[in-house]
Design a protein around this motif. Structure first.
Motif, short mmCIF file in Angstrom:
data_model
loop_
_atom_site.label_atom_id
_atom_site.label_comp_id
_atom_site.label_asym_id
_atom_site.label_seq_id
_atom_site.Cartn_x
_atom_site.Cartn_y
_atom_site.Cartn_z
N GLU A 129 -36.13 42.16 -12.25
CA GLU A 129 -37.19 42.39 -13.22
C GLU A 129 -37.91 43.71 -12.93
OE1 GLU A 129 -41.07 39.84 -14.51
OE2 GLU A 129 -39.14 38.81 -14.60
N ILE A 172 -31.86 45.39 -21.37
CA ILE A 172 -32.76 44.24 -21.23
C ILE A 172 -32.08 42.94 -21.67
CG2 ILE A 172 -34.87 43.18 -22.12
CD1 ILE A 172 -35.49 45.32 -20.13
N ARG A 173 -31.35 43.02 -22.79
CA ARG A 173 -30.79 41.81 -23.38
C ARG A 173 -29.54 41.31 -22.66
NH1 ARG A 173 -31.93 39.51 -28.19
NH2 ARG A 173 -32.97 41.34 -29.03
N TRP A 208 -38.58 36.24 -20.72
CA TRP A 208 -39.23 37.56 -20.61
C TRP A 208 -38.34 38.66 -21.17
CZ3 TRP A 208 -37.72 41.85 -17.69
CH2 TRP A 208 -38.67 42.87 -17.57
N ARG A 209 -37.06 38.62 -20.81
CA ARG A 209 -36.12 39.64 -21.29
C ARG A 209 -35.94 39.56 -22.80
NH1 ARG A 209 -30.57 39.92 -18.52
NH2 ARG A 209 -30.50 37.84 -19.40
N SER A 210 -35.81 38.35 -23.31
CA SER A 210 -35.63 38.18 -24.75
C SER A 210 -36.84 38.69 -25.53
CB SER A 210 -35.38 36.70 -25.07
OG SER A 210 -35.26 36.50 -26.46
N SER A 227 -28.25 42.50 -19.43
CA SER A 227 -28.07 42.71 -17.99
C SER A 227 -27.77 41.37 -17.30
CB SER A 227 -29.31 43.35 -17.37
OG SER A 227 -30.43 42.48 -17.48
N HIS A 231 -37.42 34.19 -16.58
CA HIS A 231 -36.91 35.56 -16.60
C HIS A 231 -36.15 35.83 -17.89
CE1 HIS A 231 -35.23 39.31 -15.05
NE2 HIS A 231 -34.04 38.88 -15.38
N LEU A 251 -35.75 46.52 -14.23
CA LEU A 251 -35.79 46.61 -15.69
C LEU A 251 -37.11 47.20 -16.16
CD1 LEU A 251 -34.13 43.21 -16.67
CD2 LEU A 251 -33.14 45.49 -16.88
N ARG A 252 -38.21 46.81 -15.51
CA ARG A 252 -39.52 47.34 -15.90
C ARG A 252 -39.61 48.84 -15.64
NH1 ARG A 252 -43.04 42.28 -13.91
NH2 ARG A 252 -43.42 41.35 -15.93
#
Length: 654
Positions: free
Chosen positions: A351, A51-52, A15-17, A54, A12, A354-355
């Motif tokens: 996720e 995103i970075r 993915w965010r990075s 949260s 996860h 965020l998406r």
């Protein structure tokens, strides 16, 4: 074997990075092509920050001696090869402890003295007062030193009954809940009120925050935990002893401190810990399994949760198995099954959220950028028609056209007074919004609530008292909604006028919908009513308890109001950014028209050459429009292998 929570959180985090990097790249591409107006830039920055940075908070709650700290060790710290959180027999974690990571702060354990409870401030207030905390530096690579430092959270003090009462650990009206006195009449209380560990652990670096809470007595003395910190956790793990099942104190914690809001019940997990105590050599595996299932069913019935959310685990055997790399023991501990459920419940939902935010952001961003491209396309078409009209014309006609462009430009700049007037009125109305949702107005509401709660007698009308306060808060939001509607109406009228007079393509952004914040207020109200309606109503007779409750409430309400103000401000900036972008494009258009006429006048270029340049620019705009769609669509769908590959291919092509 299911992937562990650690592995899924690691995925996860990656993915965010990756997502944040792609948003940065999109921002640079938009900037290079002059498609990044203020509204788009702010939206991108907000998305990237969300995103970075949260966080994913998991709260572990249990009565003493249920193996809560051992479960945290097993899930998160087994790689150290030893226990990090104190997990010996008896009471271990004596104060609420947060484990997280902030790169701007050095690795350390911060401890807030219990005596701060005597002062009229919330935990939120104390977080900003660094001088009141005791700080101990940690060596992340030294497991022994780290474990020794963390043992501080188990420290206690022995104080008189009067001091215990002043600090919230003794109440004559509820003698059964009071701690045992020693031979000298003293009472054992925690030495620290709150602990925060800042540690560059791989999982904490990716945004995980662990909230480790103590037993019933300590939780009850800190209302802010129940009405603020725990409800904001993305998941709550409630630990029971498999051998004891649901005890009276377990049920008190669950009913009074956890089941405070109907929403989010699917992220309330119950762990039946210490199933290894049932591994009886005189019983068959089938008999042991039957005992465990019976305990699960009883726990699910008492706590009124789905059976699937009650999981049997042996944290101690799971930790031992991970350290010794014993796959069979790990499987028997059932820890991997719980980790998988926790990861799915917490990370999967996070996720998805965020998406959804990125999807909405990409749609809005594309709309704004397309509007700029359409303005450019229209301006190029107008320039081409204007230049085609010069074919065969003499010098005086060309000079006359230059004068006409100058006049149009002067008239255009004169029309800015209407825009300035719009911004003036818009600014005034926004200041009214900030006044309604600001800290001063909230403080007045909290003062009235505090006074009502402190009136003599048992507060059987607490529901009415809270209802009046929250009605006022909801009415504030409705007042703000009415103000935004007034601004929206003004924007529509002014935009229509500017579009008609100046050929703009302004479109007022969708008015902010504040109903979600009203719903959040209602959710907070329900949690407080529930909290005070079970076993804590009598505590309202204590002035200090009322103060703590209201301070905790104010801290949480302030966050809701600030979020609502941010939403209104973002909407307002979106409208202003549209005007700024189209003013910029119109001024660019005037410059290009004047440049074309001057080149023709000075014989620096003929009409055909200039018309060819315009055609090439139109072709470039069409290419930009196509790329904009491809890039935003690919980023919105990021997470699927095909989409991720598509983004890479598009970046290479760009």
């Amino acid at each position: 074997m299911s992937r562990s929570f650690n592995q899924q959180l690691d995925q996860h985090g990656a993915w965010r990075s990756n997502f944040a990097h792609r948003l940065q790249w999109l921002s640079r591409w938009l900037t290079e092509n002059e498609l990044l107006d203020q509204a788009v830039a702010e939206r991108l920055r907000g998305l990237e920050l969300q995103i970075r940075t949260s966080k994913v908070m998991v709260a572990f709650v249990a009565e003493f001696s249920r193996g809560k700290s051992e479960l945290i060790n097993a899930i998160f710290f087994a790689a150290y090869g030893r226990r990090i959180m104190p997990a010996s027999a008896g009471r271990t974690t004596m104060c609420p402890t947060e484990l997280g990571y902030d790169a701007a702060v050095s690795p350390k354990l911060r401890l807030l003295p219990i005596e701060t409870r005597l002062e009229p401030h919330s935990l939120t207030h104390w977080r900003e007062k660094a001088t009141r905390w005791t700080e101990i530096a940690i060596d992340v690579g030294n497991a022994d030193q780290l474990a020794q430092t963390m043992s501080k959270v188990a420290e206690v003090r022995w104080v008189s009954k009067d001091e215990a009462h002043a600090l919230g650990f003794w109440n004559e009206e509820t003698p059964d809940d009071n701690p045992v006195q020693d031979a000298e009449g003293r009472v054992e209380i925690p030495r620290w009120r709150h602990a925060i560990l800042n540690m560059p652990h791989p999982l904490l670096e990716q945004g995980l925050v662990i909230l480790d809470t103590p037993g019933l007595n300590a939780i009850g003395a800190e209302p802010e935990l129940t009405v603020s910190l725990i409800p904001q956790a993305h998941a709550v793990v409630f630990i029971l002893g498999a051998e004891t099942g649901v005890t009276r104190s377990d049920l008190s914690i669950w009913r009074e401190h956890l089941v405070t809001e109907s929403e989010g019940s699917d992220t309330r997990f119950v762990v039946l810990n210490k199933i290894d105590t049932m591994w009886d050599s005189l019983s068959t595996p089938a008999q042991i399994e039957l005992q465990i299932e019976r305990q699960r069913e009883v726990a699910a019935k008492f706590l009124e949760v789905p059976l699937a959310q009650v999981l049997p685990v042996s944290a101690q055997k799971g930790l031992q198995a991970k350290i010794q790399r014993d796959a069979r023991l790990l499987d028997a501990s059932r820890l991997p099954a719980f980790e998988a459920l926790l990861a799915e419940g917490v990370l999967g939902k996070r996720e998805t959220m965020l998406r959804l935010a990125v999807d909405a952001g990409m749609v809005a961003l594309r709309t704004e950028a397309e509007r700029i491209l359409k303005v450019r396309q229209r301006d190029l078409s107008e320039q081409a028609l204007e230049l085609q009209g010069l074919r065969g014309k003499n010098v005086s006609v060309i000079r006359h056209m230059r004068a006409r462009i100058d006049q149009e430009q002067t008239e255009f700049e004169g029309s800015n007074t209407r825009i300035l007037a719009l911004r003036s009125v818009q600014g005034k109305l926004l200041r009214e919004v900030y006044a309604v949702l600001g800290r001063t107005a909230l403080k007045e509401d909290m003062v009235r609530l505090s006074a009502a709660l402190k009136r003599p007698g048992v507060k059987f009308n607490v529901r009415k008292v809270y209802g009046e306060t929250f009605d006022s808060l909801r009415n504030n939001l409705r007042e703000v909604q009415a103000t935004t509607a007034e601004i929206q109406s003004m924007l529509h009228a002014t935009f229509r006028q500017l579009n008609a007079e100046q050929g703009f393509t302004l479109q007022a952004p969708a008015e902010p919908d504040l109903t979600s914040f009203e719903q959040e207020f209602s959710q907070i109200e329900r949690s407080h009513i529930h909290y005070l309606g079970v076993g804590n109503l009598l505590k309202l007779a204590q002035a200090d308890f009322c103060d703590k409750l209201v301070r905790a409430l104010a801290s949480r309400l302030r966050l809701v109001n600030e979020a609502a103000m941010t939403e209104v401000e973002r909407w307002s900036k979106g409208a202003s950014a549209q005007i700024d972008a189209q003013l910029k494009e119109r001024r660019r258009n005037f410059s290009k028209r004047i440049e074309a006429i001057e080149r023709i006048q000075n014989a620096a270029g003929n009409l055909d050459e200039r018309l060819l340049e315009l055609a090439q620019q139109e072709s470039s705009l069409a290419e930009l429009y196509l790329r904009l769609h491809e890039f935003t669509s690919a980023i919105a769908q990021q997470g699927r292998p095909a989409a991720a590959a598509a983004v890479g291919e598009l970046r290479a092509a760009a």
